[in-house]
Design a protein around this motif. Structure first.
Motif, PDB file in Angstrom:
ATOM      1  N   TRP B  56      10.424  49.794 -50.519  1.00 57.92           N
ATOM      2  CA  TRP B  56       9.625  50.727 -51.686  1.00 57.92           C
ATOM      3  C   TRP B  56       8.655  50.148 -52.703  1.00 57.92           C
ATOM      4  N   GLU B  57       8.015  49.573 -52.505  1.00 57.76           N
ATOM      5  CA  GLU B  57       6.863  49.437 -52.822  1.00 57.76           C
ATOM      6  C   GLU B  57       5.243  50.415 -51.812  1.00 57.76           C
ATOM      7  N   ARG B  60       6.234  54.462 -52.154  1.00 57.97           N
ATOM      8  CA  ARG B  60       5.720  54.812 -53.166  1.00 57.97           C
ATOM      9  C   ARG B  60       4.079  54.809 -53.624  1.00 57.97           C
TER      10      ARG B  60
END
Lengths: 90, 202
Positions: B56-57, B60
């Protein structure tokens, strides 16, 4: 099966993974479980496919249709990504 | 590298089925078995996604254009598949959903079996397996004629594993992260987009 059921299962799975709902011995085996589920499904579908003689006999016709989809999909993806990403980098 | 295990597992099933060694009542059992296994499969895919906070990081931190690539690969594949599918007499829904597999042949076959039956599943399997093989063999040509972005799109879902070494060899190390992320995103959206596209266009 309804697409909503798939989406719901996916969401429950993400929540369970993100919030660590499962014990560690299951967490460490989730990738193995995923591979096992895919293999089980492929084996079952293979069994069904083998029992349908009519599908096996039509294989050459299905092969031509599959080849057309393969080429269309490949070239469509390559062309649209080239337009979106440009020729040089991404 | 190319993993032959899924094909061997499928072939083992085909041989067993063709030899007629299946237990009595198997035809009635396979439907509920497939549905149960599909539910487990989606739970496991979600769980694998959820337990990777770094994924997810990374998503992003990527630019909008990098995130557009997998979407473009999917839409381009569906559009191209519809065009060529119609020319060989395939229904639009089947052509579009099978092409939405973007080389992810195992999942595409499973989902098409559930949505559209065994013939559709076979077409989806062969089309996507051929795509994976052709991508690997013709990667230098894709880079030459469609650029690095086009080559990454052609690889589809296989950009994260099977095709990744070939992408790096032909397009350079600098596209490795983009290729990997594009493949991961496609692998996440394909399980939902294949049945959804079939439902919408059939």
């Amino acid at each position: 099966m309804d697409i909503l059921v798939f989406a719901l299962c996916l969401a429950i799975g993400i929540a369970a993974g993100y919030r660590n709902w499962l014990p560690p011995y299951l967490t460490s085996r989730s990738s193995w479980g995923l591979t096992a589920a895919v293999y089980l499904l492929l084996f079952l579908i293979g069994c069904e496919l083998g029992s349908y003689r009519s599908v096996l006999e039509q294989m050459s016709g299905l092969g031509v249709q599959a080849a057309a989809l393969c080429l269309g999909g490949l070239l469509g993806s390559a062309l649209l990504c080239r337009i979106v990403g440009g020729g040089g980098g991404v | 590298m190319f993993d032959p295990k899924p094909i061997l597992v499928l072939l083992a099933g085909v041989i067993l089925g063709a030899m007629g060694h299946l237990p009595e009542g198997f035809d009635d059992l396979i439907g509920p078995l497939l549905r149960g296994a599909l539910i487990l499969l989606f739970l496991a895919i979600g769980f694998d996604m959820g337990k990777e906070p770094r994924l997810w990081e990374t998503l992003r931190s990527l630019s909008g254009r990098a995130l557009m690539m997998p979407v473009a690969a999917l839409l381009g594949s569906v559009a191209g598949g519809i065009l060529t599918g119609i020319t060989v007499g395939l229904p639009v829904g089947l052509a579009a959903s099978a092409s939405a597999g973007c080389g992810y042949y195992s999942i595409t076959m499973i989902l098409l079996k559930e949505a559209a039956g065994i013939e559709a599943a076979t077409i989806g399997f062969v089309a996507n397996l051929a795509r994976e093989v052709l991508t690997i063999l013709a990667m230098p040509l894709f880079v030459r004629y469609f650029g690095k972005a086009g080559a990454l799109g052609a690889a589809g879902a296989t950009a994260m594993d099977t095709a990744l070494p070939f992408i790096i060899r032909s397009a350079g190390k600098e596209v490795a992260v983009h290729a990997f992320v594009s493949g991961v995103i496609l692998s996440l959206i394909i399980p939902l987009s294949v049945p959804l596209i079939y439902r919408l266009l059939s």
